[in-house]
Design a protein around this motif. Structure first.
Motif, PDB file in Angstrom:
ATOM      1  N   SER B 162       0.838  -1.205   0.000  1.00 16.94           N
ATOM      2  CA  SER B 162       0.000   0.000   0.000  1.00 16.94           C
ATOM      3  C   SER B 162       0.871   1.253   0.000  1.00 16.94           C
ATOM      4  O   SER B 162       0.561   2.235  -0.683  1.00 16.94           O
ATOM      5  N   ALA B 180      -4.298  -4.151  -0.927  1.00 12.36           N
ATOM      6  CA  ALA B 180      -3.292  -4.661  -0.003  1.00 12.36           C
ATOM      7  C   ALA B 180      -3.772  -5.965   0.620  1.00 12.36           C
ATOM      8  O   ALA B 180      -3.002  -6.924   0.758  1.00 12.36           O
ATOM      9  N   ALA B 332      -1.887  -2.134   5.545  1.00 12.24           N
ATOM     10  CA  ALA B 332      -2.223  -0.927   4.794  1.00 12.24           C
ATOM     11  C   ALA B 332      -2.614   0.198   5.745  1.00 12.24           C
ATOM     12  O   ALA B 332      -2.199   1.350   5.592  1.00 12.24           O
TER      13      ALA B 332
END
Ligand SMILES: Nc1ncnc2c1ncn2[C@@H]1O[C@H](COP(=O)(O)OP(=O)(O)OP(=O)(O)O)[C@@H](O)[C@H]1O
Ligand SMILES: [Mg+2]
Lengths: 303, 447, 304
Positions: B162, B180, B332
């Protein structure tokens, strides 16, 4: 003599070696459709190993295990399938399966062979009911669209789960465990665990039920109940039963067909009456448990 | 009669053994002097003090429990009594508390407690990240029974993918978040495929090896990952395109709120709370589906599973994929929240911490995971701060040093004394009869 | 050519140390089927004990003879480390027999974390660097160049070989060895036949710790640096060695150790040092996946 006229499973020249140890040596026998077949022999004879080969937990060193659904197999069809590199036929009648080529879970779900274990293997932390629901994994999985529909709570899955619950309840009634349905399986007494394991195997809707010493650890009354239970299961579902058992009274009482092995080799094969008078069988059992052999030979079945 | 004498004997042995262990590792400390030579400092007093403490503790313990301190036989069965009503309502009480937490924190800080930012950030957000991670590992370890010692790899994959996607390609956080998760799930599948045929302990070691490989690649592949320097200035998430800072043009600014970092923090808090609740809900759903039941059955007995036609290979892969997905989401969120990531955050200890959370919670219990994360992360944070301990042990005393040591010790003691974790009851996924309430049990079947 | 032989010597030296640690993993796994995750940290602890004892003898007690000092360190270090091994087994693993499947491994992870942080706490986080000892080198001509064999390298190989001889004798020809093999086959049966299973397991941990202690001493002599974090990576490498050789097999552990030592040395010598640990971890994963019974281990069929 259904094992000759209408075989369900044909074990052909089966051998299994562990390093230097030959546990099964060139063993052949057949299991008749609708029969209760007993596989007996002294300790260490290789009985459990035969089960493990049939159910795919061991890959046999050599030999063939041909199972047919819906009628006796045509030898030519079996030969053709053996020559091909396929594991099973698709859409043929009778449908053929070469078990030695299939992974264990496919033997249970496709060839529909269910089993129990010598040392009971339940899911002890899950409830009795959950044990029976897990056994219906294949149907439920398909109904849940491999979890995608299920996670959204689609009606189709809920209906399937409802049916699974009904089937589980029916089997709980058969083995007399309805009252304990929501208790952890590990909390059940020993005899009830054995019955639950059989019910769980039956929930997979098998054509062949393999029971490894179902009467082990049961008292006389419980053994007699077990005999009745197995007869009832066969009458109700038509499932064929292959069982390993040391308790001769149970064996002689319910078997249509008895196969005796010693040191991985077959020493006798026939009806219960024929087998118990076979001198080779008596010799094999002498020194193992004289009393039982004598009792069996005299045909006096314990109540 | 002989109990005190026995206790004394036992305690003497314990004391002597402790002395043996403390010599020389405690009694003599090595330090480099000015010319960089190692010299010894003698601390016999400390060694004898430790032995003395062990002696007294063993004596008291032996008096209380003369049989020795063996634990009673463990069992893995779940209790059949219905859970205590408190346990049943705990999730709701917990939820109400979690929703109100930022306001409670505001209350605490205005009443003169710790600053609200710290309360929301270190205690709120950080704990919830671990809850999310714990819920992910709970699927793999708690439900499916696969000891994954490399869960941090999925966390790292989520965080780095991410971070890279937002900084290099300028993608929005809201797009990157599910990506992600999916990438981490993909990694879960990749990692799980080769380990499937392995036995229990081997799975643990191989997953550990994979996680270490991932970390070493992050360290060494400098052009992409920045090596030890990591990736910084990861953009903060926005809400419908509006920033949540206090600069002109941001949402709080336009709403006329006074400038403060609290808005963004509260937003991030509710975001991670939403993620954790989603993970909680999905896991509850999965448990009642065939996959979920197969996971638990596999934990109980893999061989029996196979005999019932369950393909344990695909079952394991799905467990890894589902668990890794949540790990990826956590990664993420982590990268977006802190704006900076480096391999330091993805070391083996992190995996061990997550394992400890799941185990302490009671394998498989999601409420347990939440409580355990609060206890472990909150507890170690508190330890960092306690001025009280400094007062007792002198100004040089740094409780943070003891943190990991105590953590390791706690893991051992947990296994010895309470292997089933805090929440040892398991709620069945389906019942034939409605659950009996406590105090009014259903008719017990006559035996 | 001489570069190659030099790397060979270095690799074998390092491999000997890995082999000694690997035996601890392999014996414990053989007997209770558990990966003793804390074993690498026992090795690290042993290296610290060796370092402190050595300093104590040379600085505090003024022992002048290097040989005598090392000998005392060897013996005392073995005793102290085996005490640790015994206590760890007694407190962290024995109460867990019969607990759920993953309990011992989780406890071992906890123990590993405890040990490394305990040592960090009591000895400080800095690397401990000792002035080099036994660094005189023998120069051996090879081809048109020459290679060097340091005294300490010779010491490491000789000590390792001697210990393996002793261990082999113990395992093959004493009642302890018989008891160990009996427990490996079937613990319940062994207990029924009068083998003191608890004692056998304790002794196995003690032997493992003793060998780790020697490995720690050799490590300290060879590198002259020890750190509280030295348990993890060498531990994983030694475990890799045990798996590569075939877990449960003593000769396998030694062979695996030598191979890992060689692979690591040659990898660093000819490729890149950055990824040398990646190589070790990859070997671990690859071996476990494709050759789970190792080079010398027996393949086993899961009993149903
Ligand atoms: N996985 C295995 N590895 C090595 N040897 C095995 C394995 N499984 C079975 N054996 C050996 O094969 C032989 C036959 O064992 P098996 O369990 O089939 O006997 P059994 O007839 O079921 O005996 P019992 O009546 O005691 O259950 C035994 O000598 C056993 O030790
Ligand atoms: Mg058997």
């Amino acid at each position: 003599m259904r094992w000759l006229s209408e075989p369900l499973l044909a074990v052909d020249h089966l051998s299994m070696r562990f390093g230097g140890l030959v546990a099964i040596n060139d063993l052949s026998f057949t299991v008749g459709r609708g029969d209760i077949t007993a596989l007996i022999g002294p300790n260490g004879a290789g009985k459990t190993t035969v089960f493990n080969c049939i159910t795919g937990f061991y890959k046999p060193t050599s030999g063939r295990l041909a199972l047919s659904h819906g009628g006796p197999a045509d030898p030519a069809a079996v030969a053709t399938l053996t020559r091909s590199d396929k594991k099973r036929t698709h859409g043929a009648t009778p449908e053929l399966f070469l078990l030695e080529r299939m992974p264990d879970h496919a033997i249970a779900s496709e060839a529909r062979v269910a089993r129990t274990f010598q040392n009971i293997r339940l899911f002890p932390g899950m409830t009795v009911l959950e044990n029976l629901i897990v056994a219906q994994h294949k149907t439920l999985m398909a109904a849940s669209d491999y979890s995608l529909g299920g996670i959204l709570g689609l009606a189709k899955y809920r209906a399937a789960e409802h049916k699974a619950l009904e089937l589980a309840r029916a089997w709980l009634e058969v083995v007399g465990l309805v009252e304990r349905a929501d208790d952890p399986a590990g909390d059940l007494p020993y005899g009830a665990q054995r019955r639950l394991e059989i019910a769980r195997a039956m929930c997979t809707n098998p054509v062949l039920l393999c029971l490894d010493e179902p009467a082990a650890g049961l008292n006389n009354r419980e053994s007699a109940e077990l005999t009745r239970l197995l007869r009832g299961i066969r009458a109700q579902t038509g499932v064929s039963i292959l069982l390993i058992e040391h308790d001769m009274s149970v064996v002689m009482d319910i078997s249509d067909h008895v196969v005796v092995i010693e040191y991985g080799v077959k020493i006798a094969d026939g009806t219960a009456d024929a087998v118990k008078n076979d001198p080779k069988v008596i010799a094999a059992y002498l020194g193992v448990d004289d009393e039982e052999v004598a009792a069996a030979a005299a045909g006096s079945v314990r109540p | 009669m002989g109990a005190p004498a026995d206790a004394l004997k036992r305690a003497l042995i314990v004391g002597l053994v402790t002395l043996g262990l403390a010599f020389p590792i405690v009694a003599l400390r090595t330090d480099a002097n000015f010319s960089n030579q190692l010299v010894l400092t003698q601390r016999w007093g400390l060694a004898f003090t430790l032995a003395g403490i062990a002696f007294v503790a063993a004596f008291l313990l032996a008096l209380v429990r003369p049989v020795g301190f063996e634990r009673t036989t463990p069992g893995k069965t779940v209790t059949s009594t219905p859970p205590h009503p408190f346990l049943r309502y705990l999730p709701y009480i917990g939820l109400a508390f979690l929703l109100a937490y930022p306001f409670i924190a505001l209350g605490i800080s205005s009443a003169g407690g710790t600053g609200v930012l710290k309360l929301v950030d270190t205690y709120g957000i950080q704990i919830l990240i671990y809850v999310l991670l714990g819920l992910g590992l709970n699927i793999i370890l708690g439900l499916a029974g696969l000891l994954d010692l490399g869960f941090v790899a999925f966390y790292a994959v989520g965080a780095y993918s991410s971070a890279l996607l937002t900084t290099t390609f300028g993608l929005s956080f809201w797009l990157v978040l599910p990506l992600a998760g999916i990438l981490a799930a993909f990694w879960g599948v990749m990692i799980s495929l080769p380990v499937l045929r392995l036995k229990g302990d081997y799975i643990a070691i191989v997953t550990l090896a994979f996680a270490e490989i991932v970390r070493l690649v992050l360290v060494n592949w400098v052009p992409v990952t920045g090596g030890y320097a990591g990736i910084s200035s990861i953009p903060k998430p926005t809400l419908f395109g509006f920033s949540l800072g206090s600069e002109p043009g941001s949402l709080p600014y336009m709403l006329g709120f006074p400038p403060s970092p609290i808005y963004r923090l509260a937003f991030m808090y509710y975001l991670v709370l939403a993620l954790a609740l989603a993970a909680y809900w999905v896991t509850i759903r999965l448990r009642t589906l065939p996959v979920g039941r197969a996971w638990e059955a596999m934990r109980e007995d893999e061989i029996a599973c196979r005999s019932l036609g369950i393909n344990t290979v695909t079952t394991k892969v799905t467990a890894f994929a589902a668990g890794a997905f949540f790990g990826g989401l956590a990664g993420a969120f982590f990268s977006a929240h802190y704006g900076f990531i480096s391999p330091k955050s993805f070391e083996f200890l992190e995996s061990a911490m997550i394992v400890a959370i799941v185990v302490l919670g009671g394998l498989g219990s999601m409420v347990g995971v939440a409580i355990a994360a609060t206890v472990m992360i909150g507890g170690t944070e508190l330890l960092r701060e306690l001025g009280l301990l400094k007062a007792v042990f002198g100004p040089d005393f740094d409780p943070a040093q003891y943190r990991m040591m105590l953590f390791g010790l706690a893991m051992v003691m947990l296994m010895v004394w309470r292997p089933k974790g805090l929440i040892a009851t398991r709620e069945p996924t389906v019942r034939l009869k409605p659950p009996a309430t406590r105090g009014a049990p259903a008719a017990v079947p006559a035996e | 050519m001489d570069y190659f032989v030099q790397q060979l010597i270095n690799g074998l030296t390092l491999g000997s140390i890995y082999g000694l640690i690997a035996i601890g993993y392999t014996m414990v796994y053989g007997i209770i089927g558990m990966v003793n995750f804390a074993h690498g940290d026992v090795f690290m602890l042993a290296a610290f004990i060796a370092l402190i004892l050595f300093l104590m003898l040379t600085q505090l007690l003024g022992v002048g003879s290097l040989g005598l000092a090392l000998l005392v360190v060897l013996v005392l270090g073995m005793a102290l480390t085996s005490l640790w091994g015994w206590v760890i087994e007694r407190l962290a693993y024995r109460p867990l027999r019969g607990s759920f499947r993953l309990a011992p491994l989780i406890s071992a992870i906890g123990m590993s974390i405890f040990l490394s942080n305990f040592v960090q706490l009591v000895q400080g986080p800095r690397n401990k660097t000792l002035e080099p000892i036994l660094s005189n080198v023998l120069v051996i001509p090879v081809g048109d160049g020459s290679v060097t064999l340091a005294e300490k390298q010779l010491l490491i190989m000789v000590v390792t070989a001697a210990l393996l001889g002793v261990l082999w004798y113990v395992v093959r020809h004493t009642s302890l060895g018989r008891a160990q093999r009996a427990c490996e086959q079937d613990r319940k049966m062994a207990a029924l036949l009068g083998v003191d299973v608890d004692r056998t397991i304790s002794l196995t941990f003690i032997i493992g710790a003793m060998l780790a202690s020697v490995a720690g001493l050799l490590w300290m002599t060879y590198y002259g640096v020890v750190s509280f974090s030295d348990g993890f990576v060498p531990g994983v490498k030694a475990f890799t060695a045990a798996v590569l050789g075939g877990i449960g097999s003593l000769p396998g552990a030694v062979l695996g150790g030598l191979l890992i030592g060689l692979i690591e040395t040659f990898w660093s010598a000819y490729f890149t040092i950055d990824y040398k640990d990646v190589a070790a971890f990859s070997i671990l994963a690859i071996v476990l996946i494709f050759l789970p019974s190792g080079l010398l281990g027996r393949p086993d069929v899961e009993k149903v």
